[in-house]
Design an enzyme around this catalytic site. Sequence first.
Site, mmCIF file in Angstrom:
data_model
loop_
_atom_site.group_PDB
_atom_site.id
_atom_site.type_symbol
_atom_site.label_atom_id
_atom_site.label_comp_id
_atom_site.label_asym_id
_atom_site.label_seq_id
_atom_site.Cartn_x
_atom_site.Cartn_y
_atom_site.Cartn_z
ATOM 1 N N ARG A 12 0.843 -1.201 0.000
ATOM 2 C CA ARG A 12 0.000 0.000 0.000
ATOM 3 C C ARG A 12 0.874 1.246 0.000
ATOM 4 O O ARG A 12 2.006 1.232 0.464
ATOM 5 C CB ARG A 12 -0.905 0.027 1.237
ATOM 6 C CG ARG A 12 -1.849 -1.136 1.367
ATOM 7 C CD ARG A 12 -2.689 -1.045 2.637
ATOM 8 N NE ARG A 12 -3.601 0.089 2.600
ATOM 9 C CZ ARG A 12 -4.400 0.434 3.613
ATOM 10 N NH1 ARG A 12 -4.379 -0.264 4.737
ATOM 11 N NH2 ARG A 12 -5.211 1.466 3.503
ATOM 12 N N ASP A 88 -1.114 9.681 16.702
ATOM 13 C CA ASP A 88 -0.855 11.077 17.019
ATOM 14 C C ASP A 88 -1.652 11.570 18.229
ATOM 15 O O ASP A 88 -2.829 11.225 18.402
ATOM 16 C CB ASP A 88 -1.189 11.960 15.818
ATOM 17 C CG ASP A 88 -0.303 11.683 14.613
ATOM 18 O OD1 ASP A 88 0.669 10.919 14.755
ATOM 19 O OD2 ASP A 88 -0.596 12.233 13.534
ATOM 20 N N GLN A 141 7.387 17.467 14.798
ATOM 21 C CA GLN A 141 6.035 17.844 14.399
ATOM 22 C C GLN A 141 5.110 17.851 15.607
ATOM 23 O O GLN A 141 5.177 16.940 16.450
ATOM 24 C CB GLN A 141 5.490 16.874 13.345
ATOM 25 C CG GLN A 141 4.072 17.151 12.879
ATOM 26 C CD GLN A 141 3.956 18.447 12.093
ATOM 27 O OE1 GLN A 141 4.321 19.516 12.584
ATOM 28 N NE2 GLN A 141 3.463 18.364 10.868
ATOM 29 N N GLN A 144 3.302 14.672 17.327
ATOM 30 C CA GLN A 144 3.970 13.457 16.848
ATOM 31 C C GLN A 144 5.301 13.209 17.568
ATOM 32 O O GLN A 144 6.285 12.799 16.957
ATOM 33 C CB GLN A 144 4.209 13.525 15.342
ATOM 34 C CG GLN A 144 2.954 13.349 14.505
ATOM 35 C CD GLN A 144 3.270 13.050 13.050
ATOM 36 O OE1 GLN A 144 4.276 13.506 12.502
ATOM 37 N NE2 GLN A 144 2.419 12.271 12.411
ATOM 38 N N TYR A 147 6.141 9.533 16.880
ATOM 39 C CA TYR A 147 6.498 9.290 15.480
ATOM 40 C C TYR A 147 7.836 9.951 15.131
ATOM 41 O O TYR A 147 8.723 9.322 14.531
ATOM 42 C CB TYR A 147 5.389 9.819 14.572
ATOM 43 C CG TYR A 147 5.596 9.572 13.099
ATOM 44 C CD1 TYR A 147 5.271 8.350 12.533
ATOM 45 C CD2 TYR A 147 6.095 10.573 12.269
ATOM 46 C CE1 TYR A 147 5.440 8.118 11.170
ATOM 47 C CE2 TYR A 147 6.277 10.357 10.912
ATOM 48 C CZ TYR A 147 5.945 9.125 10.369
ATOM 49 O OH TYR A 147 6.128 8.915 9.024
ATOM 50 N N LYS A 151 11.360 8.146 13.850
ATOM 51 C CA LYS A 151 11.926 8.436 12.535
ATOM 52 C C LYS A 151 13.312 9.070 12.650
ATOM 53 O O LYS A 151 14.169 8.874 11.778
ATOM 54 C CB LYS A 151 10.972 9.325 11.740
ATOM 55 C CG LYS A 151 9.666 8.621 11.356
ATOM 56 C CD LYS A 151 9.926 7.352 10.563
ATOM 57 C CE LYS A 151 8.664 6.680 10.081
ATOM 58 N NZ LYS A 151 8.928 5.472 9.267
#
Length: 240
Positions: A12, A88, A141, A144, A147, A151
């Site tokens: 995907r 989030d 961010q 986030q 996240y 990353k």
Amino acid sequence: MGRVALVTGGSRGIGEAISKALNAKGYSVAATYAGNDQKAAAFTEETGIKTYKWNVADYDASAAGIARVTEEIGAIDTVVANAGITRDAPFHRMTPAQWNEVVDTNLTGVFNTVHPVWPGMRERKFGRVIVISSVNGQKGQFGQVNYAATKAGDLGIVKSLAQEGARAGITANAICPGYIATEMVMAIDESIRQKIISGIPAGRLGTPEEIARCVTFLASEDSGFISGSTISANGAQFFS
């Protein structure tokens, strides 16, 4: 014999484009997915690319899945660690479960994916490790913390693997996409999406195919002297 590539989250979005691009370059591709059986079946029917279901957050499941891919397709030369999730929330509302789910998939999942294939790459004196990070791992961010932390951690993984793999002919690099026109991004409210685009100097969203082209280069023989690097594919939104 052609190269064998494993693409996690490969049926995907960005992963789908990566799987197709590598397949078009002659790689034998194995694409993993976590839960959408219908989409995976449709992807295989359309492309002929085999799909395998396992949770990258589970080391034993990853090792067993990789062993199956190796038996059915061949020894894995190229790993694209693309699988990732978001949970989030502003930090003051973020739960331990939201933190742990993202860390387990986006960070530990890279370890779980690369670790089982690393010995074989070292033995064969060739390997390509490509981790799909994010612009938000570079700049952070709002909402986030989990996240962005994973990353950013992914970038540390590739810098370290690059040093360990260099003498064995293994490269490790990261790609940090900006905002890409995936199903998830296109589902965002139009007004919010336009606000995002207004912050991108290129004036548009990226495409999954543009990220896939970065991957095919890093996977190729031509990229053999490039390792520990990060490609920022974000339309000039952020420089690092």
